[in-house]
Enzyme design. Structure first.
Site, short mmCIF file in Angstrom:
data_model
loop_
_atom_site.label_atom_id
_atom_site.label_comp_id
_atom_site.label_asym_id
_atom_site.label_seq_id
_atom_site.Cartn_x
_atom_site.Cartn_y
_atom_site.Cartn_z
N HIS A 99 0.81 -1.21 0.00
CA HIS A 99 0.00 0.00 0.00
C HIS A 99 0.85 1.27 0.00
O HIS A 99 0.36 2.36 0.29
CB HIS A 99 -0.93 0.01 1.21
CG HIS A 99 -2.22 0.73 0.97
ND1 HIS A 99 -2.45 2.01 1.38
CD2 HIS A 99 -3.36 0.35 0.34
CE1 HIS A 99 -3.67 2.39 1.04
NE2 HIS A 99 -4.24 1.39 0.40
N ASP A 161 -7.50 4.27 9.01
CA ASP A 161 -8.84 4.26 8.41
C ASP A 161 -9.07 3.02 7.56
O ASP A 161 -10.22 2.62 7.33
CB ASP A 161 -9.04 5.50 7.54
CG ASP A 161 -9.28 6.75 8.37
OD1 ASP A 161 -9.83 6.62 9.48
OD2 ASP A 161 -8.92 7.85 7.92
N GLU A 272 -12.93 12.79 13.25
CA GLU A 272 -12.23 13.16 12.02
C GLU A 272 -13.01 14.25 11.29
O GLU A 272 -14.20 14.46 11.56
CB GLU A 272 -12.03 11.96 11.09
CG GLU A 272 -10.89 11.04 11.48
CD GLU A 272 -10.48 10.09 10.36
OE1 GLU A 272 -10.89 10.32 9.20
OE2 GLU A 272 -9.74 9.13 10.64
#
Length: 520
Positions: A99, A161, A272
């Site tokens: 990632h 997240d 957030e």
């Protein structure tokens, strides 16, 4: 490997690197790898998949991939390369779920250690009734860690997240999400690590044992060792989450409320914020995985071409508890100038794994494996309004291809002994421009997104915003020195101690291997 295949590797590497000349291991070097006695195995042919990552903007072919069957496989491989000495061209990159954004998990002409292929390594939960923890392999996905800990009614305290990332991958950076204001990032919630250093040594480290390596590796970008196991703090896991979205049109009110909520003694469990830039006047769905119980206000709200700000909050609860709306109402008394509010109840797992829900939909549309020219910044509270006025008022002039995150965290929750570099203020903001680039040209292209990113970074430098980049894509050591500032000397000392030949994590482009170019 046959010599003819080595020549093929050289040609492919030249193409991948845009003509940059570099050394490629010869047949004897690669044969020596194949001769190692391992629980797993090496592959030398089907390596192209290891030359791609989530960023999908950089492709550096490795010479070999280690499908490690045990930690001893990793240690034996690193030690073998270390004993080759500084003249060897081989480098090693640990790859979790791939990632990274700009080739950080790649190793041109080197070895990729496929961390997810570890066999026989299991996630274990330890609960003594007072300070429970999970002992997880470095190549395990956080979603699998969650599933295992939930069997005991427990869960890690801090998250990212997106949960389809590996433990070692996020701990090598920081691991930040909406719980960081309360528990700090993931690197602040680790009891112990097992690490394979750049010398091939397997060391257990903690705040009490090999502490210098422990803090170096946390947020250390893979420079000092490969994290093969981690003991991570747990807490009781709730069953349900009340998920709330609150909309603002005023940036000052938006940030004031966020700061009040993260500093309050009794507050939400997750906080957030998002910035919504939509000049068309129609407010699209805030996120596809959010399905409010009463979808009336926000879905029909007209933005009138304004920049809007969304505060995302959650309150954990269990189904046998009294209704939590009174608690939510009390907390909302801190907020001001709200345009509209929506809420929905979901399970704890559904909320934490919410981005994967969106991923499945994007994959079905062919929109997941596209370039992701992301820009992640840590901006001090003292300059966040100046930053927002220029960036959201002038530089970004149209709807964006991806979410824009903006939320505050507390410096006191970040352990300053780790390698992570953050602004020197008690409150600073994480600002993430999470762009996708599905088009070859125009508004949805990499070129367009990178132009905007460059404008934002240039403004920050010229206006002395005092920001630090997170998941930084720097390509020269001079840039990294500026990034670490006064901490560079410590970072460099630790590198020479634990990876003196600069074997590990070449994709970060911090310390060059003697036989390789620094900037790729």
């Amino acid at each position: 490997m046959k010599p003819s295949l080595v020549h093929c590797f050289k040609l492919l590497l030249l193409l991948a690197l845009g003509g940059v000349t570099m050394h490629v291991p010869d047949a004897d070097v690669l044969s020596s790898l194949g001769a190692l006695r391992l629980d797993g195995h090496f592959s030398f042919h089907d390596v192209s998949a290891m030359a791609r990552d989530f960023g999908n903007r950089c492709s550096l072919l490795p010479a070999a991939v280690l499908h490690s069957g045990s930690v001893s496989d990793i240690a034996a491989t690193v030690k073998h390369v270390f004993l080759m000495g500084e003249r060897s061209p081989l480098t090693i990159a640990a790859r979790g779920h791939g990632h990274s954004l700009m080739g950080q998990s790649q190793a041109a002409g080197g070895i990729i250690v496929k961390m997810e292929s570890l066999q026989g390594e299991r996630t274990k939960v330890h609960d003594d009734g007072t300070s429970p923890f999970v002992d997880a392999p470095g190549g395990e996905l956080w979603i699998n860690v969650l599933r295992e800990t939930l069997k005991y009614g427990l869960a890690p305290k801090s998250w990212t997240d997106y949960l389809h990332l590996t433990v070692g991958g996020t701990l090598s950076n920081a691991g930040v999400s909406g719980q960081a204001f309360r528990h700090g990032p993931q690197v602040s919630n680790v009891h112990q690590l097992e690490i394979v250093t750049g010398r091939g040594d397997v060391l257990t480290c903690s705040p009490e044992e090999n502490s210098d390596l422990f803090y170096a590796a946390l947020g250390g970008l893979g420079q000092f060792g490969i994290i093969t196991r981690a003991k991570i703090a747990l807490e009781p896991a709730p069953k349900m989450v009340r998920w709330i979205r609150v909309l603002y049109s005023d940036f000052a009110s938006f940030t004031e409320d966020q700061e009040k909520l993260i500093m309050a003694e009794n507050t939400f469990d997750y906080i957030e914020g998002f910035v919504i830039i939509n000049r068309t006047g129609i407010l699209n769905n805030w996120r596809t995985s959010f399905k409010p119980q009463d979808p009336v206000q926000a879905s029909h709200f007209q933005s009138d071409g304004r920049v809007l700000y969304c505060l995302e909050l959650t309150m954990n609860f269990n189904t046998d508890e009294a209704d939590i709306m009174e608690q939510v109402s009390q907390l909302f008394s801190l907020c001001i100038k709200i345009l509209t509010c929506d809420l929905t109840d979901v399970t704890y797992v559904e909320f934490l794994d919410r981005v994967h829900t969106s991923e499945v939909k994007l994959r079905a549309q062919g929109l997941w494996e596209v370039p992701h020219p992301w820009l992640n910044l840590l901006v001090p509270r003292s300059t966040i309004h100046k930053f927002a006025k220029e960036v959201f008022g002038k530089i970004l002039k149209d709807s964006n291809n991806g979410p824009i995150l903006l939320y505050p965290v507390n410096r006191s929750k970040w352990d300053k002994r780790t390698s992570v570099v953050i602004p020197d203020e008690e409150i600073f903001y994480l600002v993430g421009f999470l762009s996708s680039a599905p088009a070859l040209s125009g508004h949805g292209s990499v070129e367009h997104a990178m132009n905007l990113n460059n404008q934002i970074v240039e403004f920050c430098e010229e206006a002395d915003i005092g920001m630090k980049q997170y998941l930084a894509p720097y390509t020269t050591q001079q840039q990294w020195k500026a990034h670490f500032g006064a901490r560079w000397e410590t970072f460099e000392r630790r590198k020479h101690t634990y990876d003196p030949l600069a074997i590990l994590a070449p994709g970060q482009r911090i310390f060059p291997k003697a036989s390789l170019p620094l900037s790729l």
